[in-house]
Design an enzyme around this catalytic site. Structure first.
Site, short mmCIF file in Angstrom:
data_model
loop_
_atom_site.label_atom_id
_atom_site.label_comp_id
_atom_site.label_asym_id
_atom_site.label_seq_id
_atom_site.Cartn_x
_atom_site.Cartn_y
_atom_site.Cartn_z
N ASP A 105 0.84 -1.20 0.00
CA ASP A 105 0.00 0.00 0.00
C ASP A 105 0.88 1.26 0.00
O ASP A 105 1.70 1.43 -0.89
CB ASP A 105 -0.96 -0.07 1.20
N TYR A 154 -12.26 8.81 -1.31
CA TYR A 154 -11.60 8.87 0.00
C TYR A 154 -10.34 9.73 0.01
O TYR A 154 -10.10 10.50 0.95
CB TYR A 154 -11.33 7.46 0.53
N TYR A 235 -1.45 11.40 2.38
CA TYR A 235 -2.36 11.75 1.28
C TYR A 235 -2.34 13.26 1.01
O TYR A 235 -2.48 13.70 -0.12
CB TYR A 235 -3.79 11.31 1.61
N HIS A 300 -7.51 -6.23 -0.33
CA HIS A 300 -6.43 -5.25 -0.21
C HIS A 300 -5.34 -5.64 0.79
O HIS A 300 -4.15 -5.51 0.51
CB HIS A 300 -7.01 -3.89 0.16
#
Length: 321
Positions: A105, A154, A235, A300
């Site tokens: 990830d 998201y 992010y 995931h």
């Protein structure tokens, strides 16, 4: 797991917590969101039993690692994150020119850039879930995601400091993590404004076979201590990353690589991802890509959902080097 040792290492202005097990060539495990070193507990034991030294840190802003200025997302750029990893390797493996890297990830994104910036540090790479994304010089990544998926996607919802944290707060870290870690829908992940996690179907009453109540509590306790801001800052730095990595536009990742993704991983189902991965685009930018594995039925958090299978894939690959 009780054999795993824990220590703190001064790294790049941080006091970084690492978990360590085994003797031999070093394998650095880099976790993703919303995870911790703990995500690699099964792989650490498996590889340590087979003659490797497994090391897994809590990344900047996560878990027991302290010192990150969490109120400044600009301090979570890809250069800070890769810098942390390089400094960690210098501290824990000063006599090894190169180490093996295994990542998932957000950890995979860090590992891609580690190999892009410092291929001299990596013997071979096993990346999970997130494929290498070449920089798009014509598009800000957040604007691109808004155009594709809308404001409620998201990653877009994570951009405003404090906003999603305020929505998570009344729900509590355990409920947030339970929904995220058990999410298996390959469709885009949405947090409609004001609804928080209500838009996501409730996590099963009985947790996934790979995630016990005790294991969930480990994550929840750490995120209750730290909050989510440090993790969300990764992010929030995406646009900064896009600006700062301009010199690497079109550059290749030249490290021997194996890529593993779950059949139902939402990253695998992003628009254009499958075509890019399987039809030559991926190989163009990662020319030493040796193998792509799509695990049937997996989602995931594949390293935790299929621990033995992933461990064996890692072992089989790194044995070549």
């Amino acid at each position: 797991m009780e054999k795993i040792e824990h220590k703190m290492v001064a790294v790049n202005g941080l006091n970084m917590h690492i978990a360590e097990l085994g003797q031999g060539p070093t394998i650095l495990f880099i976790h993703g969101f919303p995870e911790l070193w703990y995500s690699w507990r099964h792989q650490m034991v498996y590889l340590a039993e087979r003659g490797y030294r497994a090391v897994a840190p809590d990344l900047r802003g996560y878990g027991d690692t302290t010192g990150a200025p969490i109120n400044d997302p600009s301090k979570f750029s890809i250069f800070h994150l890769v810098g942390d990893v390089v400094a960690l390797l210098e501290a824990i493996a000063p006599n090894e020119d190169k180490v093996f890297v295994v990542a998932h990830d957000w950890g995979a994104l860090i590992a891609w850039h580690l190999c892009l910036f410092r291929p001299d540090k990596v013997k071979a790479l096993v990346n999970l879930s997130v494929h290498y994304h070449p920089r798009n010089s014509n598009m800000n990544p957040i604007e691109g995601l808004k155009a594709l998926y809308g404001e409620d996607y998201y990653i877009c919802r994570f951009q405003v400091p404090g906003e999603i944290e305020a929505e998570f707060a009344p729900i509590g870290a355990k409920s947030v993590l339970k929904k995220m870690l058990t999410y298996r829908d390959p469709a885009p992940f949405y947090f409609p404004k004001g609804k928080g996690l209500e838009a996501i179907a409730d996590a099963p009453i009985v947790l996934s076979t790979w995630l016990s109540e005790e294991e969930l509590d480990y994550y929840a306790n750490k995120f209750e201590q730290t909050g989510f801001t440090g993790a969300l800052n990764y992010y929030r730095a995406l646009s900064i990353n896009s600006e700062l990595t301009a010199p690497w536009t079109g550059a290749q990742v030249n490290v021997p690589t194996k890529f593993i993704v779950g059949e139902f991983d939402l990253a695998y189902h992003m628009r254009g991802a499958k075509e890019y991965i399987h039809n030559g685009g991926f190989k163009k930018y990662v020319p030493l890509l040796e193998e792509v594995v799509v695990l049937e039925g997996a989602a995931h958090f594949v390293n935790q959902e299929r621990p033995h299978e992933i461990s064996k894939h890692i072992y089989d690959f790194i044995q070549k080097f």
